[in-house]
Design a protein around this motif. Structure first.
Motif, PDB file in Angstrom:
ATOM      1  N   ALA A 141      41.662  25.259   0.721  1.00 42.04           N
ATOM      2  CA  ALA A 141      41.679  23.839   0.756  1.00 42.04           C
ATOM      3  C   ALA A 141      42.732  23.285   0.894  1.00 42.04           C
ATOM      4  O   ALA A 141      43.806  23.500   0.155  1.00 42.04           O
ATOM      5  CB  ALA A 141      40.636  23.380  -0.255  1.00 42.04           C
ATOM      6  N   SER A 142      43.083  22.314   1.788  1.00 38.75           N
ATOM      7  CA  SER A 142      44.223  21.345   1.760  1.00 38.75           C
ATOM      8  C   SER A 142      43.639  19.909   2.145  1.00 38.75           C
ATOM      9  O   SER A 142      42.375  19.693   2.443  1.00 38.75           O
ATOM     10  CB  SER A 142      44.968  21.695   2.783  1.00 38.75           C
ATOM     11  N   GLY A 143      44.742  19.007   2.015  1.00 34.83           N
ATOM     12  CA  GLY A 143      44.278  17.606   2.202  1.00 34.83           C
ATOM     13  C   GLY A 143      44.157  16.901   0.650  1.00 34.83           C
ATOM     14  O   GLY A 143      44.861  17.024  -0.083  1.00 34.83           O
ATOM     15  N   ARG A 144      42.977  16.276   0.689  1.00 41.44           N
ATOM     16  CA  ARG A 144      42.682  15.462  -0.699  1.00 41.44           C
ATOM     17  C   ARG A 144      42.690  16.722  -1.696  1.00 41.44           C
ATOM     18  O   ARG A 144      42.291  17.802  -1.446  1.00 41.44           O
ATOM     19  CB  ARG A 144      41.658  14.622  -0.755  1.00 41.44           C
ATOM     20  N   THR A 145      42.597  16.189  -2.995  1.00 38.77           N
ATOM     21  CA  THR A 145      42.664  17.206  -4.188  1.00 38.77           C
ATOM     22  C   THR A 145      41.229  18.022  -4.410  1.00 38.77           C
ATOM     23  O   THR A 145      40.423  17.331  -4.342  1.00 38.77           O
ATOM     24  CB  THR A 145      42.676  16.458  -5.494  1.00 38.77           C
ATOM     25  N   PHE A 146      41.548  19.097  -4.101  1.00 39.28           N
ATOM     26  CA  PHE A 146      40.228  20.052  -4.060  1.00 39.28           C
ATOM     27  C   PHE A 146      39.448  20.121  -5.308  1.00 39.28           C
ATOM     28  O   PHE A 146      38.238  20.197  -5.206  1.00 39.28           O
ATOM     29  CB  PHE A 146      40.980  21.496  -3.874  1.00 39.28           C
ATOM     30  N   SER A 147      40.184  19.818  -6.500  1.00 38.08           N
ATOM     31  CA  SER A 147      39.491  19.723  -7.644  1.00 38.08           C
ATOM     32  C   SER A 147      38.515  18.489  -7.810  1.00 38.08           C
ATOM     33  O   SER A 147      37.810  18.437  -8.783  1.00 38.08           O
ATOM     34  CB  SER A 147      40.270  19.732  -8.866  1.00 38.08           C
ATOM     35  N   SER A 148      38.495  17.599  -6.897  1.00 38.12           N
ATOM     36  CA  SER A 148      37.591  16.564  -6.898  1.00 38.12           C
ATOM     37  C   SER A 148      36.410  16.982  -6.141  1.00 38.12           C
ATOM     38  O   SER A 148      35.199  16.055  -6.311  1.00 38.12           O
ATOM     39  CB  SER A 148      38.257  15.304  -6.074  1.00 38.12           C
ATOM     40  N   TYR A 149      36.191  17.964  -5.457  1.00 34.73           N
ATOM     41  CA  TYR A 149      35.083  18.544  -4.767  1.00 34.73           C
ATOM     42  C   TYR A 149      34.188  19.519  -5.471  1.00 34.73           C
ATOM     43  O   TYR A 149      34.830  20.419  -5.904  1.00 34.73           O
ATOM     44  CB  TYR A 149      35.494  18.579  -3.325  1.00 34.73           C
ATOM     45  N   ALA A 150      33.085  19.630  -5.205  1.00 38.12           N
ATOM     46  CA  ALA A 150      32.216  20.611  -5.479  1.00 38.12           C
ATOM     47  C   ALA A 150      32.474  21.472  -4.147  1.00 38.12           C
ATOM     48  O   ALA A 150      32.761  21.148  -3.113  1.00 38.12           O
ATOM     49  CB  ALA A 150      30.595  20.192  -5.642  1.00 38.12           C
ATOM     50  N   MET A 151      31.925  22.939  -4.283  1.00 40.30           N
ATOM     51  CA  MET A 151      32.263  23.652  -3.180  1.00 40.30           C
ATOM     52  C   MET A 151      31.007  24.634  -3.018  1.00 40.30           C
ATOM     53  O   MET A 151      30.411  24.985  -4.241  1.00 40.30           O
ATOM     54  CB  MET A 151      33.635  24.589  -3.494  1.00 40.30           C
ATOM     55  N   ALA A 152      30.795  25.016  -1.965  1.00 35.77           N
ATOM     56  CA  ALA A 152      29.547  26.012  -1.768  1.00 35.77           C
ATOM     57  C   ALA A 152      29.876  27.009  -0.600  1.00 35.77           C
ATOM     58  O   ALA A 152      30.896  26.796   0.279  1.00 35.77           O
ATOM     59  CB  ALA A 152      28.180  25.060  -1.360  1.00 35.77           C
ATOM     60  N   TRP A 153      28.874  28.042  -0.717  1.00 33.37           N
ATOM     61  CA  TRP A 153      29.204  28.918   0.447  1.00 33.37           C
ATOM     62  C   TRP A 153      27.730  28.913   1.019  1.00 33.37           C
ATOM     63  O   TRP A 153      26.666  29.013   0.394  1.00 33.37           O
ATOM     64  CB  TRP A 153      29.365  30.411  -0.106  1.00 33.37           C
ATOM     65  N   PHE A 154      27.750  29.002   2.559  1.00 33.37           N
ATOM     66  CA  PHE A 154      26.532  29.006   3.300  1.00 33.37           C
ATOM     67  C   PHE A 154      26.608  30.139   4.398  1.00 33.37           C
ATOM     68  O   PHE A 154      27.799  30.588   4.448  1.00 33.37           O
ATOM     69  CB  PHE A 154      26.128  27.838   4.114  1.00 33.37           C
ATOM     70  N   ARG A 155      25.694  30.752   4.841  1.00 36.31           N
ATOM     71  CA  ARG A 155      25.720  31.626   5.797  1.00 36.31           C
ATOM     72  C   ARG A 155      24.805  31.553   6.740  1.00 36.31           C
ATOM     73  O   ARG A 155      23.595  30.793   6.740  1.00 36.31           O
ATOM     74  CB  ARG A 155      25.496  33.272   5.139  1.00 36.31           C
TER      75      ARG A 155
ATOM     76  N   LYS B  94      19.123  32.485  13.337  1.00 35.84           N
ATOM     77  CA  LYS B  94      18.538  32.020  12.177  1.00 35.84           C
ATOM     78  C   LYS B  94      19.301  30.728  11.727  1.00 35.84           C
ATOM     79  O   LYS B  94      20.488  30.574  12.216  1.00 35.84           O
ATOM     80  CB  LYS B  94      18.731  33.042  10.991  1.00 35.84           C
ATOM     81  N   GLU B  95      18.711  30.088  10.860  1.00 36.91           N
ATOM     82  CA  GLU B  95      19.261  28.714  10.480  1.00 36.91           C
ATOM     83  C   GLU B  95      20.235  29.266   9.279  1.00 36.91           C
ATOM     84  O   GLU B  95      20.181  29.936   8.807  1.00 36.91           O
ATOM     85  CB  GLU B  95      18.275  27.748   9.751  1.00 36.91           C
ATOM     86  N   ARG B  96      21.228  28.281   9.163  1.00 42.63           N
ATOM     87  CA  ARG B  96      22.421  28.303   8.043  1.00 42.63           C
ATOM     88  C   ARG B  96      21.668  28.323   6.749  1.00 42.63           C
ATOM     89  O   ARG B  96      20.707  27.301   6.469  1.00 42.63           O
ATOM     90  CB  ARG B  96      23.331  27.220   8.383  1.00 42.63           C
ATOM     91  N   GLU B  97      21.957  29.265   5.579  1.00 36.89           N
ATOM     92  CA  GLU B  97      21.305  29.057   4.410  1.00 36.89           C
ATOM     93  C   GLU B  97      22.351  29.151   3.428  1.00 36.89           C
ATOM     94  O   GLU B  97      23.547  29.585   3.428  1.00 36.89           O
ATOM     95  CB  GLU B  97      20.451  30.376   4.359  1.00 36.89           C
ATOM     96  N   PHE B  98      21.651  28.584   2.296  1.00 34.11           N
ATOM     97  CA  PHE B  98      22.629  28.474   1.013  1.00 34.11           C
ATOM     98  C   PHE B  98      22.908  29.603   0.445  1.00 34.11           C
ATOM     99  O   PHE B  98      21.861  30.764   0.333  1.00 34.11           O
ATOM    100  CB  PHE B  98      21.797  27.555   0.178  1.00 34.11           C
ATOM    101  N   VAL B  99      24.209  30.026  -0.055  1.00 34.38           N
ATOM    102  CA  VAL B  99      24.286  31.269  -0.652  1.00 34.38           C
ATOM    103  C   VAL B  99      24.485  30.988  -2.316  1.00 34.38           C
ATOM    104  O   VAL B  99      24.171  31.555  -3.126  1.00 34.38           O
ATOM    105  CB  VAL B  99      25.539  32.245  -0.165  1.00 34.38           C
ATOM    106  N   ALA B 100      25.724  30.116  -2.308  1.00 31.73           N
ATOM    107  CA  ALA B 100      26.064  29.756  -3.779  1.00 31.73           C
ATOM    108  C   ALA B 100      26.984  28.271  -3.849  1.00 31.73           C
ATOM    109  O   ALA B 100      27.346  27.847  -2.690  1.00 31.73           O
ATOM    110  CB  ALA B 100      27.033  30.671  -4.497  1.00 31.73           C
TER     111      ALA B 100
ATOM    112  N   VAL C  98      22.219  21.937   3.379  1.00 30.71           N
ATOM    113  CA  VAL C  98      23.478  22.041   4.378  1.00 30.71           C
ATOM    114  C   VAL C  98      23.731  20.650   4.538  1.00 30.71           C
ATOM    115  O   VAL C  98      24.998  20.165   4.498  1.00 30.71           O
ATOM    116  CB  VAL C  98      22.769  22.488   5.738  1.00 30.71           C
ATOM    117  N   ASP C  99      22.944  19.521   4.570  1.00 34.02           N
ATOM    118  CA  ASP C  99      23.356  18.280   4.983  1.00 34.02           C
ATOM    119  C   ASP C  99      23.899  17.646   3.743  1.00 34.02           C
ATOM    120  O   ASP C  99      24.298  16.164   3.775  1.00 34.02           O
ATOM    121  CB  ASP C  99      22.038  17.456   5.509  1.00 34.02           C
ATOM    122  N   GLY C 100      24.087  18.281   2.713  1.00 36.65           N
ATOM    123  CA  GLY C 100      24.715  17.551   1.599  1.00 36.65           C
ATOM    124  C   GLY C 100      26.313  18.002   1.437  1.00 36.65           C
ATOM    125  O   GLY C 100      26.868  17.358   0.506  1.00 36.65           O
ATOM    126  N   TYR C 101      26.699  18.474   2.465  1.00 39.13           N
ATOM    127  CA  TYR C 101      28.179  18.784   2.505  1.00 39.13           C
ATOM    128  C   TYR C 101      28.924  18.164   3.839  1.00 39.13           C
ATOM    129  O   TYR C 101      28.371  18.470   4.894  1.00 39.13           O
ATOM    130  CB  TYR C 101      28.209  20.320   2.585  1.00 39.13           C
TER     131      TYR C 101
END
Length: 122
Positions: free
Chosen positions: A24-38, A43-49, A106-109
């Motif tokens: 990550a770059s830009g604003r402070t990464f520690s301010s954000y939650a993070m997720a992985w999708f695939r 197929k539609e994009r799906e939540f992983v973690a 997906v629309d939460g990010y």
């Protein structure tokens, strides 16, 4: 804003492991939650973690529970997805995403990387 760049994808045999990174770059990464999708072809994009900004809370999809682990290192502005015991059905483009709230939709990010291909051969 935060910019995200994934790396670590590739071709691996079933049963193998990969570790994806999300820099990550830009604003402070520690301010954000993070997720992985695939997203697999057709197929539609799906939540992983997902992981909270502090790393104290995580969520894992049932399909990868016990095999994948999400983590982050805020000092390095990097998030990770450790993938073990990979299966052919894990083949997809993997995306990291960030936003202020932890979620599984997906629309939460608002912020997304460009994706990295993971291919698992059976």
């Amino acid at each position: 804003q935060v910019q995200l760049v994934e790396s670590g994808g590739g071709l691996v045999q079933a049963g193998g492991s990969l570790r994806l990174s999300c820099a990550a770059s830009g604003r402070t990464f520690s301010s954000y939650a993070m997720a992985w999708f695939r997203q697999a072809p057709g197929k539609e994009r799906e939540f992983v973690a997902a992981i909270s900004w502090s790393g104290g809370s995580t969520a894992i999809a049932d399909s990868v529970k016990g095999r994948f682990t999400i983590s982050r290192d805020n000092a390095k502005n990097t998030g990770y997805l450790q993938m073990n015991r990979l299966k052919a059905e894990d083949t997809a483009v993997y995306y990291c995403a960030a936003d202020f709230e932890t979620g599984i939709r997906v629309d939460g990010y608002a912020y997304w990387g460009q994706g990295t291909q993971v291919t698992v051969s059976s």
